[in-house]
Design a protein around this motif. Structure first.
Motif, mmCIF file in Angstrom:
data_model
loop_
_atom_site.group_PDB
_atom_site.id
_atom_site.type_symbol
_atom_site.label_atom_id
_atom_site.label_comp_id
_atom_site.label_asym_id
_atom_site.label_seq_id
_atom_site.Cartn_x
_atom_site.Cartn_y
_atom_site.Cartn_z
ATOM 1 N N LEU A 117 0.841 -1.190 0.000
ATOM 2 C CA LEU A 117 0.000 0.000 0.000
ATOM 3 C C LEU A 117 0.878 1.243 0.000
ATOM 4 N N VAL A 118 0.629 2.134 -0.950
ATOM 5 C CA VAL A 118 1.336 3.413 -1.016
ATOM 6 C C VAL A 118 0.403 4.501 -0.505
ATOM 7 N N LEU A 119 0.822 5.173 0.562
ATOM 8 C CA LEU A 119 0.046 6.268 1.139
ATOM 9 C C LEU A 119 0.798 7.571 0.876
ATOM 10 N N ALA A 120 0.157 8.507 0.203
ATOM 11 C CA ALA A 120 0.796 9.795 -0.059
ATOM 12 C C ALA A 120 -0.239 10.898 -0.008
ATOM 13 N N GLY A 121 -0.063 11.786 0.955
ATOM 14 C CA GLY A 121 -0.877 12.982 1.089
ATOM 15 C C GLY A 121 0.064 14.126 1.390
ATOM 16 N N THR A 122 -0.145 14.795 2.515
ATOM 17 C CA THR A 122 0.819 15.813 2.947
ATOM 18 C C THR A 122 2.178 15.170 3.194
ATOM 19 N N GLY A 123 2.176 13.975 3.807
ATOM 20 C CA GLY A 123 3.369 13.144 3.971
ATOM 21 C C GLY A 123 3.204 11.869 3.178
ATOM 22 N N SER A 124 4.101 10.904 3.391
ATOM 23 C CA SER A 124 3.972 9.644 2.661
ATOM 24 C C SER A 124 4.553 8.490 3.465
ATOM 25 N N ASN A 125 4.143 7.308 3.078
ATOM 26 C CA ASN A 125 4.614 6.071 3.693
ATOM 27 C C ASN A 125 4.253 4.936 2.750
ATOM 28 N N VAL A 126 5.038 3.885 2.724
ATOM 29 C CA VAL A 126 4.724 2.688 1.951
ATOM 30 C C VAL A 126 4.776 1.509 2.908
ATOM 31 N N ALA A 127 3.733 0.681 2.875
ATOM 32 C CA ALA A 127 3.627 -0.430 3.817
ATOM 33 C C ALA A 127 3.198 -1.687 3.088
ATOM 34 N N ALA A 128 3.536 -2.826 3.679
ATOM 35 C CA ALA A 128 3.134 -4.105 3.114
ATOM 36 C C ALA A 128 2.798 -5.070 4.240
ATOM 37 N N ARG A 129 1.947 -6.029 3.925
ATOM 38 C CA ARG A 129 1.681 -7.129 4.856
ATOM 39 C C ARG A 129 2.111 -8.422 4.185
ATOM 40 N N PRO A 250 2.419 -9.565 -5.819
ATOM 41 C CA PRO A 250 2.517 -8.257 -6.477
ATOM 42 C C PRO A 250 1.170 -7.544 -6.615
ATOM 43 N N ARG A 251 0.608 -7.123 -5.486
ATOM 44 C CA ARG A 251 -0.626 -6.337 -5.499
ATOM 45 C C ARG A 251 -0.334 -4.977 -4.879
ATOM 46 N N LEU A 252 -0.822 -3.946 -5.554
ATOM 47 C CA LEU A 252 -0.504 -2.582 -5.173
ATOM 48 C C LEU A 252 -1.799 -1.804 -4.986
ATOM 49 N N ALA A 253 -1.926 -1.144 -3.842
ATOM 50 C CA ALA A 253 -3.088 -0.303 -3.564
ATOM 51 C C ALA A 253 -2.614 1.073 -3.121
ATOM 52 N N PHE A 254 -3.551 2.008 -3.032
ATOM 53 C CA PHE A 254 -3.193 3.409 -2.816
ATOM 54 C C PHE A 254 -4.116 4.068 -1.799
ATOM 55 N N ALA A 255 -3.573 5.062 -1.106
ATOM 56 C CA ALA A 255 -4.365 5.867 -0.184
ATOM 57 C C ALA A 255 -3.773 7.272 -0.145
ATOM 58 N N GLY A 256 -4.592 8.249 0.201
ATOM 59 C CA GLY A 256 -4.115 9.609 0.351
ATOM 60 C C GLY A 256 -4.450 10.507 -0.823
ATOM 61 N N SER A 257 -4.423 11.811 -0.576
ATOM 62 C CA SER A 257 -4.882 12.781 -1.564
ATOM 63 C C SER A 257 -4.006 12.838 -2.807
ATOM 64 N N ILE A 258 -2.696 12.639 -2.676
ATOM 65 C CA ILE A 258 -1.829 12.664 -3.857
ATOM 66 C C ILE A 258 -2.144 11.477 -4.760
ATOM 67 N N MET A 259 -2.297 10.307 -4.170
ATOM 68 C CA MET A 259 -2.621 9.118 -4.950
ATOM 69 C C MET A 259 -4.003 9.219 -5.594
ATOM 70 N N GLU A 260 -4.889 9.939 -4.937
ATOM 71 C CA GLU A 260 -6.247 10.088 -5.463
ATOM 72 C C GLU A 260 -6.333 11.140 -6.562
ATOM 73 N N LYS A 261 -5.594 12.248 -6.408
ATOM 74 C CA LYS A 261 -5.847 13.425 -7.241
ATOM 75 C C LYS A 261 -4.739 13.782 -8.217
ATOM 76 N N VAL A 262 -3.523 13.271 -8.012
ATOM 77 C CA VAL A 262 -2.406 13.675 -8.877
ATOM 78 C C VAL A 262 -2.053 12.499 -9.790
ATOM 79 N N ALA A 263 -2.669 12.498 -10.955
ATOM 80 C CA ALA A 263 -2.575 11.345 -11.857
ATOM 81 C C ALA A 263 -1.151 11.092 -12.336
ATOM 82 N N ARG A 264 -0.366 12.142 -12.568
ATOM 83 C CA ARG A 264 0.993 11.945 -13.088
ATOM 84 C C ARG A 264 1.872 11.213 -12.080
ATOM 85 N N VAL A 265 1.729 11.520 -10.808
ATOM 86 C CA VAL A 265 2.513 10.825 -9.783
ATOM 87 C C VAL A 265 2.125 9.353 -9.755
ATOM 88 N N ARG A 266 0.839 9.099 -9.725
ATOM 89 C CA ARG A 266 0.357 7.714 -9.660
ATOM 90 C C ARG A 266 0.777 6.918 -10.902
#
Length: 304
Positions: A117-129, A250-266
């Motif tokens: 899971l990639v989380l990116a908003g004001t800050g960011s973090n990447v996590a996996a289980r 290899p499964r990738l998910a997203f959270a946060g405003s950057i991942m939601e709204k900034v298509a070029r980054v994603r």
């Protein structure tokens, strides 16, 4: 019929969802209840207001809740958890489960199964289980040390890029756009403002950078692509670690405003990950961490 409460307690806001065994009944949002960000009186007021709003919307008394799950950053900090353990049971019935915000976001994406899971908003973090249920992370060390792909990093790197463009005598839309956003009249004023102590909120420049990129500015576009690729590097680091442990999925998910709204980054992120892992499945949209909190709350009550 059992009722469940899920809370995603972030630094600037808290999201609440009231649900039964089948689905969500109502959602509300309050200002932060995180004690590292607000004082006890303000946190209590925000919590109380949100719970009353849920009851007003649904007619369900908080005393009738079977299980609550709260996801919060700082879940190992006594100031945060002690307050939650005191204040929520004083207002809400049933059991209480406190988890990290990263963990409920992973649950929202993968329901306890492996994935990144990639989380990116004001800050960011990447996590996996992993298959064993272990949570591993990369990045997330704050704005000075990390926060790749975040709003903060996008704004800061855009300023650095426009300064380099000036040195190279290269025209970029970023300079006049940032001057207008910050209501400054010259490049020298921009330099002074950016270097002020305490400094400005660089994350607020994200929309300006995106607008310039959409208008065809090469410098702005390069900043967004670079930040997507930096996030991708962290995702690949975790995928390699999962693969070495025999648990790679290899499964990738997203959270946060950057991942939601900034298509070029994603888009840059996904493209870079697939250079190394072509079979990666990228989920559509972004996950809502409060859904993971509800899934955990139901599970704690024995409802799958």
């Amino acid at each position: 019929m059992a009722f469940f409460l899920g809370i995603d307690a972030g630094g600037t806001k808290a999201d609440y969802a009231l649900a039964d065994e089948q689905g969500v009944i109502a959602r509300v949002r309050s200002d932060s209840i995180k004690r590292m960000r607000v004082d006890a009186q303000a946190a209590a007021h925000h919590l109380e207001t949100a719970l009353k709003e849920l009851t007003a919307k649904t007619g369900i008394a908080m005393s009738g809740i079977a299980q609550t799950c709260v996801g919060t950053a700082g879940e190992t900090v006594p100031l945060v958890t002690d307050w939650l353990r005191a204040e929520i049971p004083a207002r809400v019935g049933g059991g209480l489960l406190i988890l990290g915000d990263v963990e409920i976001a992973l649950d929202a994406a993968f329901r306890g199964e492996p994935g990144v899971l990639v989380l990116a908003g004001t800050g960011s973090n990447v996590a996996a289980r992993t298959v064993e249920g272990r949570v591993i992370t990369a990045g997330g060390w704050g704005p000075v040390l990390a926060d790749q792909g975040s709003g903060h990093r996008i704004g800061l790197q855009a300023l650095r890029a426009l300064c380099l463009a000036r040195d190279e005598e290269k025209t970029t839309l970023l300079l006049p756009a940032v001057l207008e956003f910050w209501q400054l009249s010259s490049f020298d004023e921009l330099v002074a403002h950016a270097n002020a102590i305490p400094g400005p909120d660089f994350s607020q420049l994200t929309r300006t950078v995106v607008d310039c990129a959409e208008r065809g500015d090469d410098v702005a576009q390069a900043v967004l692509v670079e930040q997507g690729r930096e996030l991708a590097h962290l995702a690949c680091v975790l995928m390699r670690r999962m693969g070495q442990a025999g648990t790679f999925a290899p499964r990738l998910a997203f959270a946060g405003s950057i991942m939601e709204k900034v298509a070029r980054v994603r888009a840059a992120l996904i493209a870079r990950v697939r250079e190394e892992y072509p079979e990666t499945q990228a989920m559509d949209g972004v996950v809502d961490p409060v859904d993971g909190a509800l899934w955990r709350a139901r599970g704690a009550a024995g409802i799958v």
